[in-house]
Design a protein around this motif. Structure first.
Motif: not given
Length: 472
Positions: A40-48, A66-83
């Motif tokens: 039941p969740y979606f995880i947003l992350s950056k730099d591990n 979200f406030k204050g996110l800097e521009a760049g590549i982010y990872s998102f996980n819906h375990p066990p998958e990620n992109q």
């Protein structure tokens, strides 16, 4: 598809109204819908590091500004998958996916989504190119150079046309162009390794300008450190350079393609240490190489040699304790050691020791719910081996720390044999370290002694090792 259209319409109505204010506030909206969710969740992350965990509602939808996110590549996980996705202040990106075909179904929409869509398209094309490499490396270097030049040109042209429509930021254009370049370099390095290993005649035909790009490499591009293509390139570059150095310095009897020898590991670690200044990138490869060296070590001396290499370069990365634990794990799995007392949980949630499972010699295989393609492939082969070698007991061991119920659900959904599947009781072991053993099988005699700790299911000589095990 009907779910996607419905959600898209809802998203357009809802998010369009928020768009101007979000841009004014420089917020970044991330939302979406997941069909057939694993959890039941979606995880947003950056730099591990996890930025936030967004929980799905009753319609499997999620979203947050979200406030204050800097521009760049982010990872998102819906375990066990990620992109990955690319975000900038002012973006409102909707993610839609179906876990039945995670990458293929993945769709980004909304203001700013074109950047993530471009990176996803790159990923899918790279996957296809990886499969084509099995035939690409059999052609001559000039023809291969023409293919890679064409791939690079098409991607650059596509980016240019997209930019005319979307007016991308300079930061994204720089990253996108660099990602195209490093995917191109990656193909060249992979080809070089393969022809040097399998087709030396073709290797001798590689022209002088084939690796001309090597003079312009940047091993410290922190903006690309979450881009898989950049990391894949560096890994292949280190490997290819280690082969080239060996072929130049040693006689023809040297096994230069023994990638897990102490000499090869030492050279690649030293090369990474000298080329990469940024610790967040350097540590990725030193950790990875040290673990590779340990996992494929067949004696304690070799394992200690890997640890000594880390001392020689004064490596004090945050993962050093894990590497020392990795060394201890591998030492415990060397032939002659006894692991019969290993504690497992069966499907009835009873604790049992490995040696008590069967009176037959045992072959353990290991899997994680975070690698679904691996365990589906693995269990298909194991099922055939069980029929072919009934005198052996093939024991499946799940290494995850997830709940018992999640493990049992996976076993049932994928039709695994409940009587031969167990869960490891390993509260004190870093599960990420155990993932390095997903391709390994361990052969045990009836007393729980390790006879062979190096067998791999995906090697040509695997069944020969089974026969040798049975005939001992």
């Amino acid at each position: 598809m009907k779910y996607y259209i419905l959600f898209f319409l809802i998203g357009v109505i809802f998010f369009t109204g928020c768009n101007d204010s979000q841009k004014d506030q420089k917020g970044t909206f991330v939302g979406g819908q997941i069909m057939n969710p694993y959890n039941p969740y979606f995880i947003l992350s950056k730099d591990n590091k996890t930025i936030d965990t967004l929980f799905l509602d009753q319609n499997n939808q999620f979203g947050k500004n979200f406030k204050g996110l800097e521009a760049g590549i982010y990872s998102f996980n819906h375990p066990p998958e990620n992109q990955i996705m690319y975000l900038e202040p002012g973006d409102s990106v909707l993610v839609w996916l179906n876990t039945m075909q995670f990458d293929e179904s993945l769709n980004f929409s909304g203001p700013g989504a074109a950047k993530s869509s471009f990176l996803l398209d790159m990923f899918l094309n790279n996957e296809r190119n990886n499969n084509l490499m099995l035939s690409y490396y059999k052609i001559n270097p000039n023809e291969f150079a023409g293919i890679t030049d064409s791939i690079k040109k098409k991607r650059k042209n596509k980016l240019e046309k997209l930019n005319e429509k979307k007016n991308f930021s300079e930061s994204f254009l720089e990253l996108a162009n660099n990602s195209i370049d490093y995917d191109f370099y990656h193909l060249r390095e992979r080809y070089t390794f393969l022809v040097k290993k399998y087709y030396n005649e073709l290797a001798q035909q590689i022209p002088d300008d084939f690796h001309e790009y090597r003079g312009d490499l940047n091993f410290n591009d922190t903006k690309l450190k979450e881009y898989y293509g950049y990391l894949n390139f560096i890994e292949d570059y280190l490997r290819t350079r280690s082969i080239e150095r060996c072929l130049e310095e040693y006689d023809t009897n040297a096994d230069c393609f023994e990638l897990h020898s102490v000499d090869n590991i030492q050279y690649r670690i030293s090369l990474a240490d000298s080329l990469i200044e940024k610790s967040e990138i350097k540590n990725i490869f030193i950790n990875r190489l040290a673990i590779q060296g340990m996992v494929f070590s067949n004696n304690a001396e070799k394992i200690d040699s890997i640890l000594n290499i880390l001392e020689d370069i004064n490596f004090n990365g945050k993962n050093l304790p894990d590497l020392k634990q990795m060394a201890a794990i591998q030492k415990s799995l060397l032939p002659g050691n006894n692991i019969g007392s290993l504690s497992l949980t069966n499907f009835q949630e009873e604790n049992i020791q490995l040696e008590d499972i069967s009176d037959k010699p045992i072959v353990t295989y290991h899997w994680s719910m975070e690698a679904p393609e691996h365990y589906k492939w693995q269990h298909s082969i194991i099922s055939t081996l069980r029929e072919k070698y009934p005198e052996l007991e093939f024991v499946g061991i799940n290494i995850d720390n997830d709940s018992q119920q999640s493990w049992k659900n996976t076993v049932e959904v994928y039709g695994m044999n409940k009587e031969r599947e167990y869960k490891l009781n390993s509260a004190n072991i870093n599960v990420n370290l155990l993932k390095n053993y997903l391709n390994k099988l361990i052969f045990l005699d009836t007393q729980g002694n390790i006879v062979n700790g190096e067998a791999q299911l995906n090697t040509p000589n695997f069944e020969r090792q089974i026969l040798e095990f049975l005939n001992n």
